[in-house]
Structure formats: C-alpha cells, structure tokens
Design a protein around this motif. Sequence first.
Motif, short mmCIF file in Angstrom:
data_model
loop_
_atom_site.label_atom_id
_atom_site.label_comp_id
_atom_site.label_asym_id
_atom_site.label_seq_id
_atom_site.Cartn_x
_atom_site.Cartn_y
_atom_site.Cartn_z
N ASP A 1 49.50 48.95 43.43
CA ASP A 1 48.61 47.80 43.27
C ASP A 1 49.30 46.51 43.71
OD1 ASP A 1 46.61 49.38 42.18
OD2 ASP A 1 47.42 49.17 40.16
N LEU A 2 50.62 46.47 43.52
CA LEU A 2 51.38 45.26 43.82
C LEU A 2 52.57 45.58 44.70
CD1 LEU A 2 51.65 43.76 40.22
CD2 LEU A 2 50.12 43.00 42.02
N THR A 3 53.03 44.58 45.41
CA THR A 3 54.28 44.64 46.14
C THR A 3 55.03 43.34 45.86
OG1 THR A 3 55.32 45.03 48.29
CG2 THR A 3 53.37 43.64 48.27
N VAL A 4 56.31 43.33 46.14
CA VAL A 4 57.06 42.11 45.93
C VAL A 4 57.43 41.50 47.28
CG1 VAL A 4 57.94 42.64 43.65
CG2 VAL A 4 59.20 43.39 45.65
N LYS A 5 57.39 40.20 47.34
CA LYS A 5 57.73 39.49 48.55
C LYS A 5 58.78 38.44 48.20
CE LYS A 5 55.44 37.46 52.51
NZ LYS A 5 54.17 37.11 53.10
N GLN B 1 61.76 37.21 43.91
CA GLN B 1 60.77 38.20 44.31
C GLN B 1 59.47 37.92 43.58
OE1 GLN B 1 62.56 42.05 43.63
NE2 GLN B 1 63.34 42.08 45.71
N PRO C 1 55.53 38.96 42.92
CA PRO C 1 54.56 40.05 43.07
C PRO C 1 53.29 39.58 43.77
CG PRO C 1 54.67 39.35 40.79
CD PRO C 1 55.71 38.59 41.53
N ILE C 2 52.83 40.39 44.71
CA ILE C 2 51.63 40.07 45.49
C ILE C 2 50.72 41.30 45.47
CG2 ILE C 2 50.74 39.53 47.78
CD1 ILE C 2 53.31 38.05 48.32
N GLU C 3 49.43 41.07 45.32
CA GLU C 3 48.47 42.17 45.31
C GLU C 3 48.31 42.75 46.71
OE1 GLU C 3 44.10 42.66 43.44
OE2 GLU C 3 45.31 40.99 42.69
#
Length: 122
Positions: free
Chosen positions: A72-76, A86, A88-90
């Motif tokens: 559901d999420l990734t980190v950028k 970092q 979190p981005i959907e």
Amino acid sequence: MSRRGTAEKKKAKSDPIYRNRLVNMLVNRILKHGKKSLAYQIMYRAVKTIQQNTEKNPLSVLRQAIRGVTPDLTVKARRVSGSTHQVPIEIRSTQGKALAVRWLLAASRKRPGRDIAACNPN
C-alpha cells in the motif's frame, strides 16, 4: 506546459484462454528470451495445478495471492535541512500490482527444486 497525465494509458491485453489481464501480466513477466508460448505453457500448467490442489477457481486464488502481496505504501527519500528522511508515499494500484507480480515471480524463482528444464529449453 507540463504534459504529465495527458498521455493515454495503455490497456493491458488479456490472455487467449481466461480473458484475464492479470494472467497476461504474469505471462509477460515470466517471459524469457522472447518465448511467449513457453511462458503460456508454464502459466497454464500452474493454473491447472492450483485447480487440482485447491478445487477452487484458480483465478480467484491468483487474485487473492496478488492482493496479499501488493504493498500500500512505499518510502521515498526526502532531504530536509541537511538530513535525509524516508517519507511514506501511497502507491497507485497498477504500480502496486506490478510490484506484487515481480515479487511473487522472484520468490518462486528462488525456491529450491523448481523445474529448471521447463524454464530453460536449451
């Protein structure tokens, strides 16, 4: 002027037997050295095995497996006042599905005892 978002999205084609885009997506990721017919054979053999072992609809089992792995999420990484954080981005559903398919196939290729001869006809 930005053209982002103005390009038309490509529609994924469906496979010839099940008329399902997810199956076609998996076949395209299984594909090695341009041997699509071999990738279809591998996929349909796997679907048949799922059908025999679970006695459920193999496409619903496949969808459930993909849904279970989809993130559901990734980190950028974001740089804030000299340090990197970092954030979190959907993830969009299509990107999440692509990641899930990639992860499932990578995990299946790492499994011991898989039939190497079927994947590498040379």
